[in-house]
Design a protein around this motif. Structure first.
Motif, PDB file in Angstrom:
ATOM      1  N   MET A   8       5.868  10.498  -2.745  1.00 15.17           N
ATOM      2  CA  MET A   8       7.099  10.316  -2.002  1.00 15.17           C
ATOM      3  C   MET A   8       6.922   9.190  -0.997  1.00 15.17           C
ATOM      4  SD  MET A   8       8.481  13.899  -0.675  1.00 15.17           S
ATOM      5  CE  MET A   8       9.662  14.768  -1.575  1.00 15.17           C
ATOM      6  N   PRO A   9       7.668   8.105  -1.159  1.00 15.50           N
ATOM      7  CA  PRO A   9       7.551   7.033  -0.192  1.00 15.50           C
ATOM      8  C   PRO A   9       8.224   7.418   1.125  1.00 15.50           C
ATOM      9  CG  PRO A   9       9.041   6.419  -1.992  1.00 15.50           C
ATOM     10  CD  PRO A   9       8.510   7.779  -2.287  1.00 15.50           C
ATOM     11  N   VAL A  10       7.695   6.900   2.198  1.00 17.37           N
ATOM     12  CA  VAL A  10       8.258   7.124   3.523  1.00 17.37           C
ATOM     13  C   VAL A  10       9.425   6.157   3.681  1.00 17.37           C
ATOM     14  CG1 VAL A  10       7.764   6.998   5.988  1.00 17.37           C
ATOM     15  CG2 VAL A  10       6.016   7.812   4.412  1.00 17.37           C
ATOM     16  N   ASP A  11      10.561   6.635   4.199  1.00 14.78           N
ATOM     17  CA  ASP A  11      11.748   5.800   4.322  1.00 14.78           C
ATOM     18  C   ASP A  11      11.665   4.809   5.476  1.00 14.78           C
ATOM     19  OD1 ASP A  11      12.958   7.002   2.146  1.00 14.78           O
ATOM     20  OD2 ASP A  11      13.970   8.506   3.361  1.00 14.78           O
ATOM     21  N   ASP A  12      11.071   5.187   6.569  1.00  9.59           N
ATOM     22  CA  ASP A  12      11.034   4.347   7.756  1.00  9.59           C
ATOM     23  C   ASP A  12      10.010   3.223   7.596  1.00  9.59           C
ATOM     24  OD1 ASP A  12      11.480   3.567  10.482  1.00  9.59           O
ATOM     25  OD2 ASP A  12       9.596   4.578  10.982  1.00  9.59           O
ATOM     26  N   PRO A  13      10.443   1.957   7.687  1.00  6.34           N
ATOM     27  CA  PRO A  13       9.505   0.853   7.487  1.00  6.34           C
ATOM     28  C   PRO A  13       8.403   0.798   8.546  1.00  6.34           C
ATOM     29  CG  PRO A  13      11.652   0.031   8.178  1.00  6.34           C
ATOM     30  CD  PRO A  13      11.809   1.495   7.918  1.00  6.34           C
ATOM     31  N   LEU A  14       8.709   1.181   9.781  1.00  6.69           N
ATOM     32  CA  LEU A  14       7.666   1.183  10.815  1.00  6.69           C
ATOM     33  C   LEU A  14       6.605   2.241  10.521  1.00  6.69           C
ATOM     34  CD1 LEU A  14       9.762   0.609  14.057  1.00  6.69           C
ATOM     35  CD2 LEU A  14       8.157  -0.984  12.962  1.00  6.69           C
ATOM     36  N   THR A  15       7.022   3.390  10.021  1.00  7.62           N
ATOM     37  CA  THR A  15       6.062   4.428   9.644  1.00  7.62           C
ATOM     38  C   THR A  15       5.199   3.948   8.486  1.00  7.62           C
ATOM     39  OG1 THR A  15       7.544   6.173  10.418  1.00  7.62           O
ATOM     40  CG2 THR A  15       5.799   6.819   8.878  1.00  7.62           C
ATOM     41  N   ARG A  16       5.829   3.276   7.523  1.00  4.08           N
ATOM     42  CA  ARG A  16       5.054   2.735   6.394  1.00  4.08           C
ATOM     43  C   ARG A  16       4.021   1.724   6.885  1.00  4.08           C
ATOM     44  NH1 ARG A  16      10.068   2.418   3.698  1.00  4.08           N
ATOM     45  NH2 ARG A  16      10.038   0.152   3.835  1.00  4.08           N
ATOM     46  N   LEU A  17       4.410   0.874   7.835  1.00  3.25           N
ATOM     47  CA  LEU A  17       3.464  -0.107   8.373  1.00  3.25           C
ATOM     48  C   LEU A  17       2.338   0.603   9.118  1.00  3.25           C
ATOM     49  CD1 LEU A  17       2.589  -3.039   8.861  1.00  3.25           C
ATOM     50  CD2 LEU A  17       4.119  -3.052  10.869  1.00  3.25           C
ATOM     51  N   GLN A  18       2.678   1.589   9.943  1.00  2.57           N
ATOM     52  CA  GLN A  18       1.652   2.323  10.681  1.00  2.57           C
ATOM     53  C   GLN A  18       0.702   3.029   9.727  1.00  2.57           C
ATOM     54  OE1 GLN A  18       1.220   3.102  14.656  1.00  2.57           O
ATOM     55  NE2 GLN A  18      -0.422   2.550  13.294  1.00  2.57           N
ATOM     56  N   ASP A  19       1.248   3.664   8.693  1.00  2.05           N
ATOM     57  CA  ASP A  19       0.418   4.360   7.714  1.00  2.05           C
ATOM     58  C   ASP A  19      -0.493   3.384   6.969  1.00  2.05           C
ATOM     59  OD1 ASP A  19       1.818   6.620   8.498  1.00  2.05           O
ATOM     60  OD2 ASP A  19       2.747   6.983   6.544  1.00  2.05           O
ATOM     61  N   ALA A  20       0.065   2.256   6.552  1.00  3.43           N
ATOM     62  CA  ALA A  20      -0.726   1.263   5.815  1.00  3.43           C
ATOM     63  C   ALA A  20      -1.878   0.737   6.668  1.00  3.43           C
ATOM     64  CB  ALA A  20       0.159   0.108   5.348  1.00  3.43           C
ATOM     65  N   THR A  21      -1.616   0.514   7.945  1.00  2.58           N
ATOM     66  CA  THR A  21      -2.680  -0.017   8.805  1.00  2.58           C
ATOM     67  C   THR A  21      -3.739   1.040   9.107  1.00  2.58           C
ATOM     68  OG1 THR A  21      -1.430   0.421  10.845  1.00  2.58           O
ATOM     69  CG2 THR A  21      -1.165  -1.749   9.843  1.00  2.58           C
ATOM     70  N   ALA A  22      -3.316   2.294   9.249  1.00  4.00           N
ATOM     71  CA  ALA A  22      -4.290   3.365   9.497  1.00  4.00           C
ATOM     72  C   ALA A  22      -5.206   3.536   8.284  1.00  4.00           C
ATOM     73  CB  ALA A  22      -3.582   4.676   9.831  1.00  4.00           C
ATOM     74  N   LEU A  23      -4.627   3.568   7.096  1.00  3.09           N
ATOM     75  CA  LEU A  23      -5.447   3.722   5.886  1.00  3.09           C
ATOM     76  C   LEU A  23      -6.328   2.491   5.669  1.00  3.09           C
ATOM     77  CD1 LEU A  23      -2.794   5.467   3.630  1.00  3.09           C
ATOM     78  CD2 LEU A  23      -4.862   6.502   4.604  1.00  3.09           C
ATOM     79  N   TRP A  24      -5.818   1.317   5.974  1.00  2.00           N
ATOM     80  CA  TRP A  24      -6.614   0.088   5.874  1.00  2.00           C
ATOM     81  C   TRP A  24      -7.825   0.173   6.819  1.00  2.00           C
ATOM     82  CZ3 TRP A  24      -7.504  -3.412   9.842  1.00  2.00           C
ATOM     83  CH2 TRP A  24      -8.161  -4.590   9.468  1.00  2.00           C
ATOM     84  N   SER A  25      -7.614   0.752   7.992  1.00  2.00           N
ATOM     85  CA  SER A  25      -8.685   0.800   8.994  1.00  2.00           C
ATOM     86  C   SER A  25      -9.882   1.635   8.539  1.00  2.00           C
ATOM     87  CB  SER A  25      -8.166   1.330  10.338  1.00  2.00           C
ATOM     88  OG  SER A  25      -8.044   2.742  10.344  1.00  2.00           O
ATOM     89  N   ILE A  26      -9.661   2.544   7.588  1.00  2.00           N
ATOM     90  CA  ILE A  26     -10.791   3.343   7.066  1.00  2.00           C
ATOM     91  C   ILE A  26     -11.136   2.944   5.636  1.00  2.00           C
ATOM     92  CG2 ILE A  26     -10.306   5.282   8.631  1.00  2.00           C
ATOM     93  CD1 ILE A  26      -9.428   6.787   5.961  1.00  2.00           C
ATOM     94  N   HIS A  27     -10.690   1.756   5.253  1.00  4.24           N
ATOM     95  CA  HIS A  27     -11.004   1.192   3.933  1.00  4.24           C
ATOM     96  C   HIS A  27     -10.392   1.998   2.792  1.00  4.24           C
ATOM     97  CE1 HIS A  27     -13.680  -1.385   6.188  1.00  4.24           C
ATOM     98  NE2 HIS A  27     -14.242  -0.311   6.695  1.00  4.24           N
ATOM     99  N   ARG A  28      -9.242   2.617   3.038  1.00  3.85           N
ATOM    100  CA  ARG A  28      -8.522   3.355   1.995  1.00  3.85           C
ATOM    101  C   ARG A  28      -7.162   2.732   1.726  1.00  3.85           C
ATOM    102  NH1 ARG A  28     -11.916   6.177  -1.111  1.00  3.85           N
ATOM    103  NH2 ARG A  28     -13.528   7.006   0.233  1.00  3.85           N
ATOM    104  N   GLY A  29      -6.953   1.564   2.266  1.00  2.00           N
ATOM    105  CA  GLY A  29      -5.755   0.787   2.019  1.00  2.00           C
ATOM    106  C   GLY A  29      -6.164  -0.668   1.928  1.00  2.00           C
ATOM    107  N   THR A  30      -5.304  -1.479   1.350  1.00  2.00           N
ATOM    108  CA  THR A  30      -5.648  -2.880   1.147  1.00  2.00           C
ATOM    109  C   THR A  30      -4.879  -3.790   2.096  1.00  2.00           C
ATOM    110  OG1 THR A  30      -3.902  -3.245  -0.488  1.00  2.00           O
ATOM    111  CG2 THR A  30      -6.028  -2.413  -1.316  1.00  2.00           C
ATOM    112  N   THR A  31      -5.387  -5.006   2.207  1.00  3.09           N
ATOM    113  CA  THR A  31      -4.692  -6.035   2.968  1.00  3.09           C
ATOM    114  C   THR A  31      -3.299  -6.235   2.388  1.00  3.09           C
ATOM    115  OG1 THR A  31      -6.775  -7.106   3.545  1.00  3.09           O
ATOM    116  CG2 THR A  31      -4.791  -8.472   3.658  1.00  3.09           C
ATOM    117  N   ALA A  32      -3.203  -6.253   1.064  1.00  2.00           N
ATOM    118  CA  ALA A  32      -1.910  -6.449   0.401  1.00  2.00           C
ATOM    119  C   ALA A  32      -0.914  -5.352   0.777  1.00  2.00           C
ATOM    120  CB  ALA A  32      -2.103  -6.495  -1.116  1.00  2.00           C
ATOM    121  N   GLU A  33      -1.369  -4.113   0.913  1.00  2.00           N
ATOM    122  CA  GLU A  33      -0.476  -3.015   1.294  1.00  2.00           C
ATOM    123  C   GLU A  33       0.032  -3.182   2.719  1.00  2.00           C
ATOM    124  OE1 GLU A  33      -2.291   0.481  -1.602  1.00  2.00           O
ATOM    125  OE2 GLU A  33      -3.222   0.114   0.356  1.00  2.00           O
TER     126      GLU A  33
END
Length: 184
Positions: free
Chosen positions: A1-26
C-alpha cells in the motif's frame, strides 16, 4: 500500500535509505513526487534533480537542507534514530496490510539484527521463533499475533511521542503569550 502523502513518502524513503534499506533513486523519486504534488522548496528542487547514480555525498549535500526546509527529520546513515524510524515505518506498513507478520519479523532480523536498536529487539526474536516453530508449542498464528501486538506497541510509542510534542508546543506557546491587561 503506497502512502498518499508525498512528505511522508519522502520521510520514509530517507529513513530507509539511512539504514541501507532504501536507494538513492527512491529518495530522489520521493522528492520528485513532492514537487508534482505542489510541495516546493529551493533545496527540494535540487534534490529532485540529483542523479540516481550520484554518490552519497551529493545526496546528503541536498538531503539535509531539504528535510530541514520541509520540517522533516534527517537521519544520518547507520544511526540509531534512523533504525527506530525504519522499524516504525515497517510496523506501520504491517498494520496497513502491506506486509504479513512474518515479513516484518524477517525484515527486522535482516535489516536491524540482534545488535541494533532495542525498538526492534522483540521483532528480531520473533523471527527466531518462526524459524523454530517445529520445536515449540506455538503455532504460526500465535507468533503472527505477537508480531501484530509488537507492531502496535512500536507505532503507539511514536503516536504518544507526537502527541506529547504537540501538547508541549501548545503549552509553550500559551505560556509565551503576553497576558492581556499586563502593561508593566
Amino acid at each position: 500500500m503506497p502512502v498518499d502523502d508525498p512528505l511522508t513518502r519522502l520521510q520514509d524513503a530517507t529513513a530507509l535509505w539511512s539504514i541501507h534499506r532504501g536507494t538513492t533513486a527512491e529518495v530522489i523519486e520521493a522528492a520528485c513526487d513532492c514537487l508534482v504534488a505542489g510541495v516546493d522548496s529551493p533545496s527540494l528542487r535540487i534534490l529532485a534533480g540529483v542523479s540516481p547514480s550520484a554518490g552519497i555525498q551529493d545526496l546528503v549535500r541536498w538531503l539535509e537542507p531539504t528535510l530541514d526546509e520541509l520540517g522533516l527529520a534527517y537521519f544520518p546513515q547507520g544511526s540509531r534514530v534512523g533504525e527506530d524510524a525504519a522499524v516504525r515505518i515497517m510496523a506501520t506498513r504491517l498494520l496497513a496490510g502491506a506486509l504479513i507478520p512474518r515479513e516484518l519479523a524477517r525484515w527486522a532480523h535482516s535489516a536491524i539484527g540482534h545488535d541494533g536498536t532495542p525498538l526492534a529487539e522483540e521483532l528480531v526474536l520473533l523471527d527466531d521463533d518462526y524459524d523454530t516453530l517445529e520445536y515449540g508449542e506455538e503455532t504460526e498464528t500465535d507468533i503472527d499475533a505477537r508480531v501484530l501486538a509488537e507492531a502496535r506497541r512500536v507505532t503507539a510509542a511514536e503516536d504518544h511521542r507526537r502527541r506529547s510534542q504537540t501538547q508541549q508546543s501548545s503549552q509553550t506557546t500559551r505560556s509565551a503569550a503576553p497576558l492581556s491587561g499586563d502593561h508593566s
